[in-house]
Scaffold this motif. Structure first.
Motif, mmCIF file in Angstrom:
data_model
loop_
_atom_site.group_PDB
_atom_site.id
_atom_site.type_symbol
_atom_site.label_atom_id
_atom_site.label_comp_id
_atom_site.label_asym_id
_atom_site.label_seq_id
_atom_site.Cartn_x
_atom_site.Cartn_y
_atom_site.Cartn_z
ATOM 1 N N LEU A 50 0.820 -1.205 0.000
ATOM 2 C CA LEU A 50 0.000 0.000 0.000
ATOM 3 C C LEU A 50 0.860 1.265 0.000
ATOM 4 O O LEU A 50 0.502 2.268 -0.629
ATOM 5 N N LEU A 51 2.001 1.218 0.666
ATOM 6 C CA LEU A 51 2.912 2.363 0.625
ATOM 7 C C LEU A 51 3.438 2.581 -0.792
ATOM 8 O O LEU A 51 3.566 3.722 -1.249
ATOM 9 N N SER A 52 3.753 1.481 -1.477
ATOM 10 C CA SER A 52 4.190 1.590 -2.874
ATOM 11 C C SER A 52 3.081 2.182 -3.730
ATOM 12 O O SER A 52 3.328 3.016 -4.612
ATOM 13 N N TYR A 53 1.856 1.775 -3.460
ATOM 14 C CA TYR A 53 0.700 2.275 -4.203
ATOM 15 C C TYR A 53 0.574 3.791 -4.033
ATOM 16 O O TYR A 53 0.449 4.531 -5.014
ATOM 17 N N PHE A 54 0.620 4.271 -2.804
ATOM 18 C CA PHE A 54 0.467 5.710 -2.558
ATOM 19 C C PHE A 54 1.685 6.505 -3.026
ATOM 20 O O PHE A 54 1.555 7.667 -3.421
ATOM 21 N N TYR A 55 2.859 5.881 -3.001
ATOM 22 C CA TYR A 55 4.057 6.568 -3.498
ATOM 23 C C TYR A 55 3.942 6.832 -4.994
ATOM 24 O O TYR A 55 4.200 7.948 -5.465
ATOM 25 N N LEU A 56 3.536 5.811 -5.746
ATOM 26 C CA LEU A 56 3.372 5.998 -7.188
ATOM 27 C C LEU A 56 2.202 6.936 -7.490
ATOM 28 O O LEU A 56 2.245 7.703 -8.449
ATOM 29 N N GLU A 57 1.173 6.895 -6.667
ATOM 30 C CA GLU A 57 0.037 7.786 -6.858
ATOM 31 C C GLU A 57 0.456 9.243 -6.708
ATOM 32 O O GLU A 57 -0.008 10.121 -7.442
ATOM 33 N N SER A 58 1.376 9.499 -5.764
ATOM 34 C CA SER A 58 1.810 10.882 -5.525
ATOM 35 C C SER A 58 2.607 11.443 -6.689
ATOM 36 O O SER A 58 2.694 12.666 -6.856
ATOM 37 N N MET A 59 3.186 10.595 -7.526
ATOM 38 C CA MET A 59 3.992 11.064 -8.655
ATOM 39 C C MET A 59 3.252 11.011 -9.980
ATOM 40 O O MET A 59 3.728 11.564 -10.974
ATOM 41 N N ALA A 60 2.112 10.347 -10.010
ATOM 42 C CA ALA A 60 1.392 10.159 -11.276
ATOM 43 C C ALA A 60 0.555 11.395 -11.605
ATOM 44 O O ALA A 60 -0.077 11.976 -10.713
ATOM 45 N N PRO A 61 0.525 11.813 -12.868
ATOM 46 C CA PRO A 61 -0.317 12.950 -13.254
ATOM 47 C C PRO A 61 -1.798 12.612 -13.162
ATOM 48 O O PRO A 61 -2.631 13.484 -12.916
ATOM 49 N N GLN A 62 -2.155 11.323 -13.328
ATOM 50 C CA GLN A 62 -3.537 10.880 -13.192
ATOM 51 C C GLN A 62 -3.543 9.473 -12.626
ATOM 52 O O GLN A 62 -2.859 8.588 -13.137
ATOM 53 N N TRP A 63 -4.282 9.290 -11.575
ATOM 54 C CA TRP A 63 -4.293 8.000 -10.877
ATOM 55 C C TRP A 63 -5.708 7.687 -10.403
ATOM 56 O O TRP A 63 -6.274 8.485 -9.656
ATOM 57 N N PRO A 64 -6.282 6.617 -10.862
ATOM 58 C CA PRO A 64 -5.843 5.623 -11.845
ATOM 59 C C PRO A 64 -5.770 6.208 -13.257
ATOM 60 O O PRO A 64 -6.377 7.240 -13.528
ATOM 61 N N PRO A 65 -5.053 5.541 -14.146
ATOM 62 C CA PRO A 65 -4.866 6.086 -15.497
ATOM 63 C C PRO A 65 -6.161 6.202 -16.290
ATOM 64 O O PRO A 65 -6.338 7.149 -17.054
ATOM 65 N N ASN A 66 -7.076 5.259 -16.145
ATOM 66 C CA ASN A 66 -8.283 5.254 -16.961
ATOM 67 C C ASN A 66 -9.502 5.769 -16.195
ATOM 68 O O ASN A 66 -10.066 6.798 -16.513
ATOM 69 N N ASN A 67 -9.915 5.057 -15.175
ATOM 70 C CA ASN A 67 -11.102 5.433 -14.416
ATOM 71 C C ASN A 67 -11.015 4.817 -13.028
ATOM 72 O O ASN A 67 -10.244 3.890 -12.795
ATOM 73 N N VAL A 68 -11.814 5.338 -12.115
ATOM 74 C CA VAL A 68 -11.801 4.799 -10.750
ATOM 75 C C VAL A 68 -12.443 3.417 -10.755
ATOM 76 O O VAL A 68 -13.343 3.139 -11.545
ATOM 77 N N PRO A 69 -11.978 2.521 -9.876
ATOM 78 C CA PRO A 69 -12.574 1.175 -9.820
ATOM 79 C C PRO A 69 -14.019 1.237 -9.338
ATOM 80 O O PRO A 69 -14.372 2.060 -8.490
ATOM 81 N N GLU A 70 -14.854 0.369 -9.852
ATOM 82 C CA GLU A 70 -16.265 0.362 -9.503
ATOM 83 C C GLU A 70 -16.489 -0.234 -8.108
ATOM 84 O O GLU A 70 -15.721 -1.070 -7.643
ATOM 85 N N LEU A 71 -17.560 0.234 -7.481
ATOM 86 C CA LEU A 71 -17.940 -0.275 -6.167
ATOM 87 C C LEU A 71 -19.082 -1.283 -6.245
ATOM 88 O O LEU A 71 -19.523 -1.795 -5.222
ATOM 89 N N ARG A 72 -19.539 -1.558 -7.469
ATOM 90 C CA ARG A 72 -20.704 -2.423 -7.652
ATOM 91 C C ARG A 72 -20.474 -3.802 -7.051
ATOM 92 O O ARG A 72 -21.404 -4.409 -6.503
ATOM 93 N N LEU A 73 -19.261 -4.324 -7.149
ATOM 94 C CA LEU A 73 -18.939 -5.634 -6.588
ATOM 95 C C LEU A 73 -18.116 -5.518 -5.313
ATOM 96 O O LEU A 73 -18.312 -6.296 -4.374
#
Length: 210
Positions: A50-73
């Motif tokens: 999770l730390l790796s996830y947030f580290y890359l998120e802090s450097m990415a111009p858009q996160w997630p690249p396409n769209n946010v994950p759905e909550l339907r499932l």
């Protein structure tokens, strides 16, 4: 004869003192501490993910690249795991009172909920529009959720093994260490999923709306 009687007295006193020493210095069995140490190491591994996830998120111009994950499932799946933690606690409470049937029924319901979680998670994987090799986000999303998926599988197998032992009458009000360890592991899996759900499914919504 005096020597023999003294030897017997010394032996009985020694045995009693060892029993008192165990009772006063050790509240949990080694197997319990082994499970705790295992969960600490597994928790640290998820924390690194999770730390790796947030580290890359802090450097990415858009996160997630396409769209946010759905909550339907993922939303219903979260509720399922939370309910399964409650049924696991109910099963543990039952055996602590000597209720064999409550233990067996609680374990069975918990296992069914765990299998339902795995089924829904599999459906979510089938509907993903990216792969682990698509980008860094996809790699972390699938690695983290798949690693948790594997932990749920292990938890279900532990549950089923404990169920067999429960139906065979291996546990009692005073002897239920395997049930306690199974419960520890299952509650850990549920807590980890809550952290994963908040990190992977909820925080991206704050990113996109900010």
């Amino acid at each position: 004869k005096r020597f023999r009687r003294r030897g017997k007295v010394a032996t009985s006193v020694g045995a009693d003192s060892r029993h008192l020493l165990r009772a006063s210095t050790r509240e949990h069995a080694p197997e319990w501490w082994g499970m705790v140490c295992l969960l600490i190491t597994e928790g640290a591994l998820f924390a690194y993910f999770l730390l790796s996830y947030f580290y890359l998120e802090s450097m990415a111009p858009q996160w997630p690249p396409n769209n946010v994950p759905e909550l339907r499932l993922a939303g219903p799946n979260t509720i399922i795991l939370l309910v399964s933690s409650a049924t696991m606690w109910w099963a543990e409470r039952g055996i602590k009172r000597g209720e064999q049937m409550q233990l067996s029924v609680g374990l069975l319901i918990t296992a069914i909920l765990g299998i339902v979680f795995l089924f829904i998670q599999s459906k979510e994987y089938a509907g993903l529009k990216f792969h682990a090799s698509s980008h860094a986000y996809g790699s972390l999303f699938i690695t983290i959720t798949a690693f948790h998926f594997a932990h749920v599988v292990v938890g279900v197998l532990m549950n089923l093994t404990t169920q067999v032992r429960a139906w065979l009458g291996h546990f009692s009000e005073r002897r239920h260490l395997a049930v306690t360890n199974t419960g520890l592991y299952w509650h850990f899996v549920d807590i980890v999923w809550v952290c994963v759900f908040i990190s992977l499914y909820l925080t991206p919504r704050l990113w996109w709306h900010s």
